[in-house]
Write a protein that holds these residues in place. Structure first.
Motif, PDB file in Angstrom:
ATOM      1  N   VAL A  58     -10.066  17.410  42.710  1.00  0.00           N
ATOM      2  CA  VAL A  58     -10.413  17.071  44.093  1.00  0.00           C
ATOM      3  C   VAL A  58      -9.404  16.120  44.740  1.00  0.00           C
ATOM      4  N   VAL A  59      -8.918  15.157  43.974  1.00  0.00           N
ATOM      5  CA  VAL A  59      -8.066  14.101  44.546  1.00  0.00           C
ATOM      6  C   VAL A  59      -6.618  14.216  44.082  1.00  0.00           C
ATOM      7  N   GLN A  60      -6.411  14.306  42.780  1.00  0.00           N
ATOM      8  CA  GLN A  60      -5.056  14.238  42.240  1.00  0.00           C
ATOM      9  C   GLN A  60      -4.245  15.506  42.492  1.00  0.00           C
ATOM     10  N   TYR A  61      -4.879  16.672  42.376  1.00  0.00           N
ATOM     11  CA  TYR A  61      -4.122  17.907  42.618  1.00  0.00           C
ATOM     12  C   TYR A  61      -4.995  18.995  43.230  1.00  0.00           C
ATOM     13  N   PRO A  62      -5.384  18.841  44.496  1.00  0.00           N
ATOM     14  CA  PRO A  62      -6.217  19.863  45.156  1.00  0.00           C
ATOM     15  C   PRO A  62      -5.545  21.221  45.338  1.00  0.00           C
ATOM     16  N   PRO A  63      -4.178  21.322  45.332  1.00  0.00           N
ATOM     17  CA  PRO A  63      -3.578  22.670  45.473  1.00  0.00           C
ATOM     18  C   PRO A  63      -3.649  23.519  44.211  1.00  0.00           C
ATOM     19  N   LEU A  64      -4.391  23.094  43.194  1.00  0.00           N
ATOM     20  CA  LEU A  64      -4.423  23.810  41.920  1.00  0.00           C
ATOM     21  C   LEU A  64      -4.730  25.310  42.056  1.00  0.00           C
ATOM     22  N   PRO A  65      -5.698  25.731  42.902  1.00  0.00           N
ATOM     23  CA  PRO A  65      -5.955  27.173  43.021  1.00  0.00           C
ATOM     24  C   PRO A  65      -4.716  27.951  43.456  1.00  0.00           C
ATOM     25  N   GLY A  66      -3.929  27.370  44.369  1.00  0.00           N
ATOM     26  CA  GLY A  66      -2.705  28.045  44.804  1.00  0.00           C
ATOM     27  C   GLY A  66      -1.690  28.155  43.682  1.00  0.00           C
ATOM     28  N   ILE A  67      -1.605  27.130  42.835  1.00  0.00           N
ATOM     29  CA  ILE A  67      -0.685  27.171  41.695  1.00  0.00           C
ATOM     30  C   ILE A  67      -1.095  28.269  40.717  1.00  0.00           C
ATOM     31  N   ILE A  68      -2.392  28.341  40.437  1.00  0.00           N
ATOM     32  CA  ILE A  68      -2.880  29.370  39.514  1.00  0.00           C
ATOM     33  C   ILE A  68      -2.614  30.763  40.080  1.00  0.00           C
ATOM     34  N   MET A  69      -2.891  30.937  41.374  1.00  0.00           N
ATOM     35  CA  MET A  69      -2.644  32.222  42.027  1.00  0.00           C
ATOM     36  C   MET A  69      -1.165  32.585  41.947  1.00  0.00           C
ATOM     37  N   MET A  70      -0.287  31.627  42.256  1.00  0.00           N
ATOM     38  CA  MET A  70       1.153  31.869  42.226  1.00  0.00           C
ATOM     39  C   MET A  70       1.630  32.207  40.819  1.00  0.00           C
ATOM     40  N   ALA A  71       1.085  31.518  39.817  1.00  0.00           N
ATOM     41  CA  ALA A  71       1.474  31.786  38.436  1.00  0.00           C
ATOM     42  C   ALA A  71       1.090  33.204  38.017  1.00  0.00           C
ATOM     43  N   SER A  72      -0.100  33.653  38.408  1.00  0.00           N
ATOM     44  CA  SER A  72      -0.514  35.017  38.052  1.00  0.00           C
ATOM     45  C   SER A  72       0.327  36.046  38.798  1.00  0.00           C
ATOM     46  N   LEU A  73       0.686  35.735  40.040  1.00  0.00           N
ATOM     47  CA  LEU A  73       1.539  36.636  40.824  1.00  0.00           C
ATOM     48  C   LEU A  73       2.912  36.765  40.175  1.00  0.00           C
ATOM     49  N   PHE A  74       3.508  35.630  39.789  1.00  0.00           N
ATOM     50  CA  PHE A  74       4.813  35.669  39.128  1.00  0.00           C
ATOM     51  C   PHE A  74       4.730  36.392  37.790  1.00  0.00           C
ATOM     52  N   SER A  75       3.624  36.204  37.081  1.00  0.00           N
ATOM     53  CA  SER A  75       3.458  36.867  35.788  1.00  0.00           C
ATOM     54  C   SER A  75       3.472  38.380  35.954  1.00  0.00           C
ATOM     55  N   LEU A  76       2.770  38.871  36.971  1.00  0.00           N
ATOM     56  CA  LEU A  76       2.752  40.311  37.223  1.00  0.00           C
ATOM     57  C   LEU A  76       4.131  40.805  37.644  1.00  0.00           C
ATOM     58  N   PHE A  77       4.848  39.982  38.428  1.00  0.00           N
ATOM     59  CA  PHE A  77       6.199  40.356  38.833  1.00  0.00           C
ATOM     60  C   PHE A  77       7.122  40.476  37.622  1.00  0.00           C
ATOM     61  N   VAL A  78       7.019  39.528  36.691  1.00  0.00           N
ATOM     62  CA  VAL A  78       7.855  39.576  35.488  1.00  0.00           C
ATOM     63  C   VAL A  78       7.552  40.827  34.672  1.00  0.00           C
ATOM     64  N   ILE A  79       6.265  41.174  34.580  1.00  0.00           N
ATOM     65  CA  ILE A  79       5.887  42.392  33.847  1.00  0.00           C
ATOM     66  C   ILE A  79       6.498  43.620  34.511  1.00  0.00           C
ATOM     67  N   GLU A  80       6.407  43.703  35.834  1.00  0.00           N
ATOM     68  CA  GLU A  80       6.966  44.854  36.544  1.00  0.00           C
ATOM     69  C   GLU A  80       8.485  44.886  36.433  1.00  0.00           C
ATOM     70  N   MET A  81       9.130  43.724  36.493  1.00  0.00           N
ATOM     71  CA  MET A  81      10.587  43.668  36.361  1.00  0.00           C
ATOM     72  C   MET A  81      11.008  44.163  34.983  1.00  0.00           C
ATOM     73  N   TRP A  82      10.262  43.748  33.954  1.00  0.00           N
ATOM     74  CA  TRP A  82      10.540  44.222  32.605  1.00  0.00           C
ATOM     75  C   TRP A  82      10.351  45.735  32.508  1.00  0.00           C
ATOM     76  N   MET A  83       9.290  46.240  33.157  1.00  0.00           N
ATOM     77  CA  MET A  83       9.038  47.680  33.142  1.00  0.00           C
ATOM     78  C   MET A  83      10.158  48.443  33.836  1.00  0.00           C
ATOM     79  N   ASN A  84      10.643  47.907  34.974  1.00  0.00           N
ATOM     80  CA  ASN A  84      11.722  48.566  35.691  1.00  0.00           C
ATOM     81  C   ASN A  84      12.990  48.627  34.846  1.00  0.00           C
ATOM     82  N   ASN A  85      13.319  47.520  34.176  1.00  0.00           N
ATOM     83  CA  ASN A  85      14.521  47.489  33.350  1.00  0.00           C
ATOM     84  C   ASN A  85      14.409  48.421  32.154  1.00  0.00           C
ATOM     85  N   LYS A  86      13.201  48.534  31.616  1.00  0.00           N
ATOM     86  CA  LYS A  86      12.999  49.329  30.407  1.00  0.00           C
ATOM     87  C   LYS A  86      12.853  50.817  30.700  1.00  0.00           C
TER      88      LYS A  86
END
Length: 366
Positions: free
Chosen positions: A95-123
């Protein structure tokens, strides 16, 4: 939070009305039917030839579903994640120290999916998501395998967008220098098109299969919590149930249209397994809610954190998949420029907007 302010206690109000087990059990089966119908109809219409659903229906369902999935991410998942993880009863870190946490989690999952797709494209190479029309169109030039468009007779590019969904023989194309197809040519062309599924390049098929699996994974994450929420709700249960039924039908149509666009081998049970997974996940959540209604409290600190984290993860997966793999692929890719006219794109985008509006309206109740 200042030291003189008392932190509220997490937990639900114990003064709610009596729990109606029978009504909630009936709701489970209604959601099961709605989910199975939504995801199963596009797949059944493709696999069961006697249904003879017009290609325009698939075209509309596919793009309507894109809008539904985009709205699901932005209107349902992300706001829920933010509301859950910003509840003032949670520890100060949220609530106080890091309220943007949901956005960080969302961004991390988005980047994770991007890395998976990038790996798939290369392979794997190649790039296809079932065609902008909602049909199996593959154009992987890196291999010598025969793909869907090459099976069709030489004719304008747009006509090659017909596929094993349905061949439009009622409106043969008239072009300068081209004769109208004879009945024999139509029969041969239809037989060729229906054999497309066995001719798709294995690498392209593998990539399409992985894409739909990742898309469904993002959807299934939050479906469990949708079901749990329905089952533990007492006040306003009927309104919520109706909203969830529409939610499952819309979301199922969107997902089912994408599943139907993947050229699975003839007789494959994989599309039905994907339909089954979507159809049963929310009801499984409802069953969990029924079984743990006295123990699980969604407004407890544990419940708020779990729901918030998983909804943030799901929103990241769905935002990336819906915007990059669906919307951009269907409207901005080279494939879409070859298969869709400007009029087609306008109609398709209208369906996207309608899907987003419909799901956004449901968001007011669910």
């Amino acid at each position: 939070m200042s030291g003189n302010m008392e932190k509220p206690i997490c937990g639900s109000d114990s003064s709610v009305g009596e729990y109606d087990v029978g009504l909630h059990t009936a709701g489970l089966f209604l959601v099961l039917a709605a989910s199975a119908f939504g995801a199963g109809f596009p797949v059944a219409a493709k696999k069961i030839k006697w249904l003879k659903v017009p290609t325009k229906i698939f075209f509309a369902c596919k793009h309507f579903g894109t809008g539904v999935l985009i709205a699901t991410a932005f209107v349902h998942l992300l706001p829920t994640a933010w509301l859950s993880l910003s509840n003032p009863c949670l520890p100060d870190f949220f609530v106080v120290q890091y309220p943007p946490l949901p956005g960080i989690i969302m961004m991390a999952s988005l980047f994770s999916l991007f890395v998976i797709e990038m790996w798939m494209n290369n392979k794997m190479g190649g790039h296809s998501h079932g065609g902008a029309r909602g049909f199996e169109e593959t154009t992987d030039t890196s291999t010598e395998n025969i793909t869907a468009p090459s099976l069709l007779p030489s004719r304008p590019v747009r006509s090659s967008s017909l596929s094993s969904f349905e061949v439009d023989v009622s409106n043969p194309v008239k072009e300068e220098g081209l004769a109208i197809e004879s009945k024999e040519e139509v029969v041969v062309r239809e037989a060729q098109v229906q054999d497309v599924e066995s001719q798709v390049d294995p690498l392209v098929y593998k990539k399409m299969n992985m894409n739909i699996t990742l898309l469904e994974g993002g959807i299934l994450f939050h479906s469990v919590f949708v079901g749990i929420t329905v089952s533990i709700t007492i006040d306003g249960f009927v309104v919520l149930l109706i909203a969830i039924i529409f939610h499952q039908v819309f979301e199922g149509l969107g997902l089912g249209s994408r599943i139907a666009a993947v050229p699975y081998p003839k007789g494959s049970i994989r599309p039905w397994l994907l339909v089954f997974a979507f159809g049963t996940t929310a009801p499984i959540g409802q069953a969990i809610g029924l079984a743990t209604r006295g123990a699980y409290d969604p407004n407890s600190a544990f419940g708020l954190i779990i729901v918030g984290v998983f909804n943030a993860i799901s929103s990241g997966l769905l935002i990336y998949a819906a915007l990059v793999d669906l919307l951009a692929e269907d409207f901005l890719s080279e494939e879409s420029n070859h298969t869709l006219t400007t009029k087609d794109k306008k109609i398709a985008f209208m369906w996207v907007i309608l899907g987003a509006i419909g799901m956004s309206i449901i968001g007011a109740f669910a």
